[in-house]
Design a protein around this motif. Structure first.
Motif, PDB file in Angstrom:
ATOM      1  N   VAL A  23       0.840  -1.208   0.000  1.00 18.41           N
ATOM      2  CA  VAL A  23       0.000   0.000   0.000  1.00 18.41           C
ATOM      3  C   VAL A  23       0.873   1.255   0.000  1.00 18.41           C
ATOM      4  CG1 VAL A  23      -1.730   1.316   1.290  1.00 18.41           C
ATOM      5  CG2 VAL A  23      -1.968  -1.165   1.054  1.00 18.41           C
ATOM      6  N   ARG A  27       0.792   4.251  -2.679  1.00 15.52           N
ATOM      7  CA  ARG A  27       0.544   5.643  -2.266  1.00 15.52           C
ATOM      8  C   ARG A  27       1.646   6.576  -2.739  1.00 15.52           C
ATOM      9  NH1 ARG A  27      -1.633   6.545   3.775  1.00 15.52           N
ATOM     10  NH2 ARG A  27      -1.806   8.613   2.870  1.00 15.52           N
ATOM     11  N   GLU A  36      -7.578  -2.621  -8.373  1.00 13.07           N
ATOM     12  CA  GLU A  36      -6.933  -3.788  -7.765  1.00 13.07           C
ATOM     13  C   GLU A  36      -7.389  -5.035  -8.513  1.00 13.07           C
ATOM     14  OE1 GLU A  36      -6.307  -6.316  -3.625  1.00 13.07           O
ATOM     15  OE2 GLU A  36      -7.867  -4.780  -3.689  1.00 13.07           O
ATOM     16  N   THR A  45      -7.091  -4.738   0.057  1.00 16.76           N
ATOM     17  CA  THR A  45      -8.271  -3.963  -0.344  1.00 16.76           C
ATOM     18  C   THR A  45      -8.739  -3.050   0.779  1.00 16.76           C
ATOM     19  OG1 THR A  45      -8.921  -5.955  -1.554  1.00 16.76           O
ATOM     20  CG2 THR A  45     -10.553  -4.172  -1.426  1.00 16.76           C
ATOM     21  N   LEU A  48      -6.674  -0.016   0.614  1.00 17.69           N
ATOM     22  CA  LEU A  48      -6.758   0.732  -0.646  1.00 17.69           C
ATOM     23  C   LEU A  48      -8.083   1.464  -0.808  1.00 17.69           C
ATOM     24  CD1 LEU A  48      -5.308  -2.024  -3.016  1.00 17.69           C
ATOM     25  CD2 LEU A  48      -4.106   0.010  -2.203  1.00 17.69           C
ATOM     26  N   PHE A  56     -11.495   4.149  -6.396  1.00 16.63           N
ATOM     27  CA  PHE A  56     -11.023   2.763  -6.313  1.00 16.63           C
ATOM     28  C   PHE A  56     -12.029   1.781  -6.907  1.00 16.63           C
ATOM     29  CE2 PHE A  56     -10.969  -1.294  -3.939  1.00 16.63           C
ATOM     30  CZ  PHE A  56      -9.689  -1.720  -4.247  1.00 16.63           C
TER      31      PHE A  56
END
Length: 251
Positions: A23, A27, A36, A45, A48, A56
């Motif tokens: 992650v 970022r 994803e 997930t 995210l 997303f």
């Protein structure tokens, strides 16, 4: 809960430190739209989906996992694309980043699918079987340098970020894993066409033990084949070499 399906190449992350590292890598590239691939049980997930300022979506084939994700994370409603990535159309308008713990049995196919979207995908952060990750990043001259290496490196810079132990997954796979980042090149090397370049690369490596002269003979005029470069093997050619040769192919 959910069951694991070997037929779909499922190995789910359970190591929260690895999830956080992935992650953090995502970022750092400041995505505004993020897809994803293969969220599975939602290990990354859950981080995210809440990234500030990020639109997303997740794509998941497995019915059971889709239901589990929707029940566990209600905020994912309308954010899950329920189909195979290999059959999917572009999920966003404009640029979007991709992240995923890619199913190992189709990970190379996924990369080739993403190549079709390359104009919209500036960054990919993915976990692969370590051997595949190394192959994507392999330089010319390496024994594992091949079709995947050349076709990806023609359009993306590849960085190998970190290894992931077998014990980070449920169930533990029989192989190590690796996380790589692909960043689209600002300037793509000139080639006759993507299709011509791809045909050349695949033909050259299809008989990688032969010299290029023998491996790609049907693709070139006889006079061109006398050039010394055709005395080399495919693994000895750089991306730039293949791109330059594509212009000399028979139309």
């Amino acid at each position: 809960m959910y069951t694991l399906k070997k037929s779909l190449g499922q190995h789910f992350l359970k190591d929260d430190n690895i999830c956080r590292k992935i992650v953090a890598a995502v970022r750092s590239e400041k995505p505004q739209q993020l897809l994803e691939i293969g969220p599975g049980g939602g290990a990354i997930t859950r981080y995210l989906m809440d990234l500030p300022g990020v639109s997303f979506k997740a794509i998941e084939l497995d019915d059971e996992k889709v239901q589990y994700l929707l029940n566990t994370y209600p905020a994912l409603k309308d954010k899950i694309i329920h189909q195979s990535i290999l059959d999917s159309t572009v999920p966003f308008e404009g640029p979007f980043h991709i992240v995923g713990n890619f199913p190992y049995n189709i990970s190379t196919q996924i990369l080739f699918k993403i190549l079709e979207w390359k104009e919209q995908v500036p960054v990919i952060t993915g976990m692969f079987q370590k051997e595949v990750a190394q192959r994507v990043a392999a330089p010319p001259g390496s024994k594992i340098y091949g079709v995947t290496s050349v076709l990806i490196q023609a359009f993306y810079e590849v960085a190998y970020l970190f290894d992931v132990s077998e014990q980070s997954f449920t169930p533990p796979p029989k192989v190590k894993s690796g996380v790589i980042r692909l960043k689209r090149k600002e300037t793509v090397i000139a080639m006759k066409s993507v299709k011509t370049f791809t045909v050349l690369v695949k033909t050259a490596f299809n008989q990688r033990r032969k010299t290029l002269r023998n491996a790609v003979k049907p693709l070139f005029p006889e006079a061109i084949l006398k050039n010394e470069i055709f005395g080399r093997r495919a693994e000895q050619l750089s991306v730039a070499d293949f791109a330059a040769l594509s212009f000399k192919m028979q139309s």
